[in-house]
Write a protein that holds these residues in place. Structure first.
Motif, short mmCIF file in Angstrom:
data_model
loop_
_atom_site.label_atom_id
_atom_site.label_comp_id
_atom_site.label_asym_id
_atom_site.label_seq_id
_atom_site.Cartn_x
_atom_site.Cartn_y
_atom_site.Cartn_z
N TRP A 35 43.87 -39.15 -36.39
CA TRP A 35 42.58 -39.88 -36.38
C TRP A 35 42.52 -40.70 -37.66
O TRP A 35 42.94 -40.23 -38.72
N ARG A 169 31.99 -36.63 -43.75
CA ARG A 169 31.68 -36.49 -42.32
C ARG A 169 32.95 -36.23 -41.53
O ARG A 169 33.01 -35.37 -40.64
N MET A 170 34.01 -37.00 -41.87
CA MET A 170 35.29 -36.83 -41.18
C MET A 170 35.84 -35.41 -41.41
O MET A 170 36.33 -34.76 -40.47
N LEU A 172 34.10 -32.74 -42.15
CA LEU A 172 33.24 -31.78 -41.43
C LEU A 172 33.59 -31.73 -39.95
O LEU A 172 33.65 -30.66 -39.34
N GLU A 173 33.84 -32.93 -39.37
CA GLU A 173 34.19 -32.96 -37.95
C GLU A 173 35.55 -32.29 -37.71
O GLU A 173 35.78 -31.68 -36.67
N THR A 174 36.44 -32.41 -38.67
CA THR A 174 37.79 -31.85 -38.50
C THR A 174 37.83 -30.35 -38.82
O THR A 174 38.44 -29.57 -38.10
N GLY A 176 34.96 -28.31 -39.73
CA GLY A 176 33.75 -27.56 -39.39
C GLY A 176 33.25 -26.67 -40.52
O GLY A 176 33.09 -27.11 -41.66
N ARG A 180 32.15 -26.94 -44.55
CA ARG A 180 30.73 -26.74 -44.93
C ARG A 180 30.64 -25.71 -46.06
O ARG A 180 29.96 -25.92 -47.05
#
Ligand code: SAH
Length: 194
Positions: A35, A169-170, A172-174, A176, A180
């Motif tokens: 990605w 954000r990237m 966090l999306e990858t 999780g 966090r």
């Protein structure tokens, strides 16, 4: 400390950074990207940062242009400039070593991307950006020219503020919850503060 030595220190910083990066960039190129945020925005941010941290100050060192912006050299600034330059190179070395094949010039997720949270990444989640801030401060202290010196801070600020929230954000999306939790115990460029 003289103006010439001060300029040589800046050029040594640029060359040192390039040598550190070259080897790691070569290795990480082999890792497949699954990605990427690459596109016009990323390219613009990278070019602005490159101009501010590299092109503008190197033109000044080579030609003294822009002359109107020159101010008188003071060793009281240049000595701490040397200190910041050494600190920046040390940080670049540690961050590249820690990120290894997970490093990218842009925002990419690689195949088998590993979240690095140890070593220099233990308390700060963007220590490579900390290293660029140190570079920009070194540049401001080493080059007695308003434009060449502050171009680094301005250029890198554009990249940093244009990118860091998207990068998180990237991540966090990858990653999780792992990312966090990592965010909760780290600072962006300074331990637990900024
Ligand atoms: N922002 C980081 C890394 C800059 S390089 C720093 O300043 O140290 C940008 C690439 O690093 C991005 O493609 C992202 O996928 C990757 N990256 C950022 N933080 C990471 C981490 N903790 N572990 C692994 N890869 C990371």
């Amino acid at each position: 400390m003289t103006p010439t030595i001060s300029k040589i220190i800046f050029v040594a910083l640029v060359i040192g950074w390039y040598l550190i990066r070259y080897e790691y960039a070569r290795r990480s190129r082999r890792e497949r990207i699954v990605w990427s945020a690459r596109g016009p925005v990323e390219t613009a941010l990278l070019l602005i940062s490159l101009a501010g941290l590299g092109l503008v100050p190197l033109v000044y060192v080579a030609t003294a242009i822009p002359r109107f912006a020159t101010y008188s050299f003071h060793p009281l600034f240049a000595w701490p400039g040397l200190f910041f330059a050494i600190a920046a190179l040390g940080m670049f070395h540690l961050t590249h070593r820690a990120l290894g094949r997970n490093w990218s010039i842009s925002l990419d997720v690689r195949e088998n991307h590993k979240l690095v949270t140890e070593g220099i990444y233990r308390r700060v989640r963007h220590p490579m950006y900390s290293a660029f801030w140190l570079w920009a401060i070194a540049q401001a202290l080493l080059l007695p020219n308003w434009i060449a010196s502050f171009a680094g801070l301005a250029g890198f600020a554009v990249l940093y503020f244009g990118r860091v929230a998207r990068e998180e954000r990237m991540m966090l999306e990858t990653f999780g919850d792992s990312y966090r939790a990592y965010m909760a115990r780290t600072g962006r460029v300074f331990p637990s503060v900024l």
